[in-house]
Design an enzyme around this catalytic site. Structure first.
Site, mmCIF file in Angstrom:
data_model
loop_
_atom_site.group_PDB
_atom_site.id
_atom_site.type_symbol
_atom_site.label_atom_id
_atom_site.label_comp_id
_atom_site.label_asym_id
_atom_site.label_seq_id
_atom_site.Cartn_x
_atom_site.Cartn_y
_atom_site.Cartn_z
ATOM 1 N N CYS A 99 29.739 -0.005 -14.961
ATOM 2 C CA CYS A 99 29.204 -0.099 -13.599
ATOM 3 C C CYS A 99 29.785 -1.292 -12.841
ATOM 4 O O CYS A 99 30.291 -1.160 -11.722
ATOM 5 C CB CYS A 99 27.683 -0.168 -13.642
ATOM 6 S SG CYS A 99 27.037 -1.305 -14.882
ATOM 7 N N HIS A 114 17.305 -4.383 -11.036
ATOM 8 C CA HIS A 114 17.779 -3.614 -9.886
ATOM 9 C C HIS A 114 19.122 -4.091 -9.359
ATOM 10 O O HIS A 114 19.230 -4.561 -8.241
ATOM 11 C CB HIS A 114 16.740 -3.646 -8.760
ATOM 12 C CG HIS A 114 15.510 -2.879 -9.099
ATOM 13 N ND1 HIS A 114 14.252 -3.233 -8.661
ATOM 14 C CD2 HIS A 114 15.347 -1.789 -9.854
ATOM 15 C CE1 HIS A 114 13.373 -2.377 -9.144
ATOM 16 N NE2 HIS A 114 14.020 -1.494 -9.867
HETATM 17 N N1 NAD Z 1 22.695 2.325 -17.609
HETATM 18 C C1 NAD Z 1 23.662 1.863 -16.864
HETATM 19 O O1 NAD Z 1 23.415 1.106 -15.941
HETATM 20 C C2 NAD Z 1 25.092 2.275 -17.110
HETATM 21 C C3 NAD Z 1 26.021 2.094 -16.088
HETATM 22 C C4 NAD Z 1 27.349 2.527 -16.269
HETATM 23 C C5 NAD Z 1 27.731 3.081 -17.472
HETATM 24 N N2 NAD Z 1 26.807 3.229 -18.476
HETATM 25 C C6 NAD Z 1 27.269 3.864 -19.718
HETATM 26 O O2 NAD Z 1 26.830 5.228 -19.715
HETATM 27 C C7 NAD Z 1 26.568 5.650 -21.059
HETATM 28 C C8 NAD Z 1 25.136 6.139 -21.156
HETATM 29 O O3 NAD Z 1 24.266 5.045 -20.838
HETATM 30 P P1 NAD Z 1 22.776 5.284 -20.328
HETATM 31 O O4 NAD Z 1 22.316 4.010 -19.748
HETATM 32 O O5 NAD Z 1 22.714 6.545 -19.509
HETATM 33 O O6 NAD Z 1 22.031 5.514 -21.713
HETATM 34 P P2 NAD Z 1 20.596 6.212 -21.948
HETATM 35 O O7 NAD Z 1 20.106 5.665 -23.240
HETATM 36 O O8 NAD Z 1 19.753 6.120 -20.729
HETATM 37 O O9 NAD Z 1 21.008 7.746 -22.142
HETATM 38 C C9 NAD Z 1 21.709 8.237 -23.248
HETATM 39 C C10 NAD Z 1 21.172 9.614 -23.577
HETATM 40 O O10 NAD Z 1 21.985 10.199 -24.595
HETATM 41 C C11 NAD Z 1 21.113 10.891 -25.470
HETATM 42 N N3 NAD Z 1 21.812 11.116 -26.744
HETATM 43 C C12 NAD Z 1 21.906 10.319 -27.830
HETATM 44 N N4 NAD Z 1 22.663 10.911 -28.776
HETATM 45 C C13 NAD Z 1 23.065 12.104 -28.268
HETATM 46 C C14 NAD Z 1 23.888 13.158 -28.744
HETATM 47 N N5 NAD Z 1 24.417 13.123 -29.981
HETATM 48 N N6 NAD Z 1 24.099 14.233 -27.943
HETATM 49 C C15 NAD Z 1 23.548 14.293 -26.701
HETATM 50 N N7 NAD Z 1 22.750 13.322 -26.206
HETATM 51 C C16 NAD Z 1 22.535 12.233 -26.975
HETATM 52 C C17 NAD Z 1 19.870 10.007 -25.584
HETATM 53 O O11 NAD Z 1 18.743 10.736 -26.039
HETATM 54 C C18 NAD Z 1 19.724 9.563 -24.133
HETATM 55 O O12 NAD Z 1 18.932 10.451 -23.367
HETATM 56 C C19 NAD Z 1 26.890 4.442 -21.961
HETATM 57 O O13 NAD Z 1 28.249 4.551 -22.358
HETATM 58 C C20 NAD Z 1 26.726 3.270 -21.016
HETATM 59 O O14 NAD Z 1 27.465 2.146 -21.416
HETATM 60 C C21 NAD Z 1 25.483 2.864 -18.309
#
Ligand code: NAD
Length: 345
Positions: free
Chosen positions: A144, A220
């Site tokens: 992000c 936030h």
């Molecule tokens: N949260 C942020 O602000 C943000 C911003 C940019 C990028 N990211 C990146 O995005 C990615 C996801 O982050 P997030 O914050 O959405 O995480 P999150 O924990 O909110 O969501 C991840 C989801 O994946 C699911 N999951 C776990 N194992 C799985 C599998 N084998 N198959 C399918 N689903 C599965 C979990 O149950 C969960 O709902 C990460 O790589 C993170 O670094 C996050």
């Protein structure tokens, strides 16, 4: 025109926003979303009347999902077979395992910032290196902070050339609703240089970058201060005008009432944006100053939604929906409704 068929793996913070983003793209079809458990986001999907088909990503998760009354359309493997491209937003590290499934069926995969760079052929940003993503099988999006940072640095670089940047990231420690970082009241410094500066150099190797990251107990948005060395001499007014032309950068000011990250989050909620999402980064007009010949300014990065537009760009690049960076990013922006504030000027 045949729509590009897209699936989303992981229906968490990013995955649910990716699903919403894809469903707004009129030249894409969201086939479904997959997750492993009846998380709150999955329960909310059911309570909303299942606008998206749900696929189970691990057989052991099926009983709990059925017990929660979640209608299941099939397995993750079924979903993968029905799509052209998977947007993978699973917990960091899981994407590398899912990649084997995408490769098995010869599908394209787009991974998020938490995966290792080695997961993909191309480390991608819609504005900075769209062309590198053209036709690639596996892309990884920047995190992000890096997404927002590169928008601003690439914008200035294309206008005046940027030699180097030094950044300070004031990083929100968790997303709203998270408990896994505890109830905190402390700042924490990471070892320098921050990965965002290193990532910027991977995508923009002609810019030297370094930086320091400070974790803060807020949820936030992040704020990044950037010191950039331009190749041509510029004034703060020039910088303001250049950044203002970027479709995904919103110029705001303290005098308008945008005192910080919380003002922007509240404003997005006042706009009625789902979950208070903002696709754009904001740059404070009143933060732009010169340090000698260097430019210094501050941007706000809404971490939960900022990467969604660049993910849509990634689908466009790997599926060769548009060969041209501007045409692609403008199509994404139009379908997501980015830039409504410009019509008010
Ligand atoms: N949260 C942020 O602000 C943000 C911003 C940019 C990028 N990211 C990146 O995005 C990615 C996801 O982050 P997030 O914050 O959405 O995480 P999150 O924990 O909110 O969501 C991840 C989801 O994946 C699911 N999951 C776990 N194992 C799985 C599998 N084998 N198959 C399918 N689903 C599965 C979990 O149950 C969960 O709902 C990460 O790589 C993170 O670094 C996050």
């Amino acid at each position: 025109m045949k729509k590009v068929r897209v699936g989303v793996a992981g229906y968490g913070v990013i995955g649910q926003r990716l699903a919403d983003g894809v469903s707004l793209q009129q030249d894409m079809e969201l086939v479904g979303v997959a997750d492993v458990a009846p998380t709150l986001s999955v329960r909310a999907l059911r309570e909303k009347g299942m606008p998206y088909n749900f696929y189970v990503a691990a057989p052991e998760g099926r009983p709990a999902l059925e017990a929660a009354g979640i209608p299941i359309s099939g397995s993750l493997e079924d979903l993968v077979q029905s799509v052209d491209v998977m947007l993978d937003a699973t917990s960091a590290g899981v994407g590398a395992k899912n990649k084997e499934l995408y490769a098995k069926y010869g599908k394209k995969g787009i991974f998020q910032g938490g995966e290792k760079n080695s997961v993909a052929d191309v480390f991608f940003h819609g504005y900075a290196n769209y062309e590198k993503g053209l036709g690639a099988q596996f892309l990884k999006l920047t995190s992000c902070n890096t997404t927002g940072l590169i928008r601003a640095v690439d914008c200035l670089d294309r206008a005046v050339g940027i030699e180097k940047v030094a950044i300070t990231i004031i990083r929100r420690v968790a997303d709203p609703g998270d408990y896994h970082r505890g109830l905190t009241n402390a700042l924490q410094i990471d070892k320098a240089p921050s990965h965002q500066a290193l990532d910027l150099m991977t995508i923009m190797p002609h810019v030297q970058a370094t930086g320091i990251l400070v974790h803060t107990p807020v949820t936030h948005g992040h704020i990044i201060t950037v010191v950039a060395t331009p190749k041509k001499s510029v004034t703060p007014k020039d910088v303001e005008e250049i950044l203002d032309q970027h479709p995904r950068i919103r110029m705001v000011s303290i005098d308008e009432g945008f005192l910080g990250n919380a003002s922007l989050f509240r404003y997005a909620r006042d706009l009625g944006n789902p979950r208070g999402d903002m696709y754009e980064i904001a740059c404070w007009r009143d933060s732009i100053v010169m340090s000698g010949n260097d430019i210094m300014f501050a941007i706000n990065v809404p971490q939960e939604s900022v990467v969604i537009p660049e993910n849509m760009d990634a689908v466009r690049a790997c599926m060769r929906m548009q060969e041209d960076r501007i045409e692609a990013t403008e199509t994404t922006n139009r379908y997501l409704g980015i830039g409504k504030w410009r019509n008010l000027k």
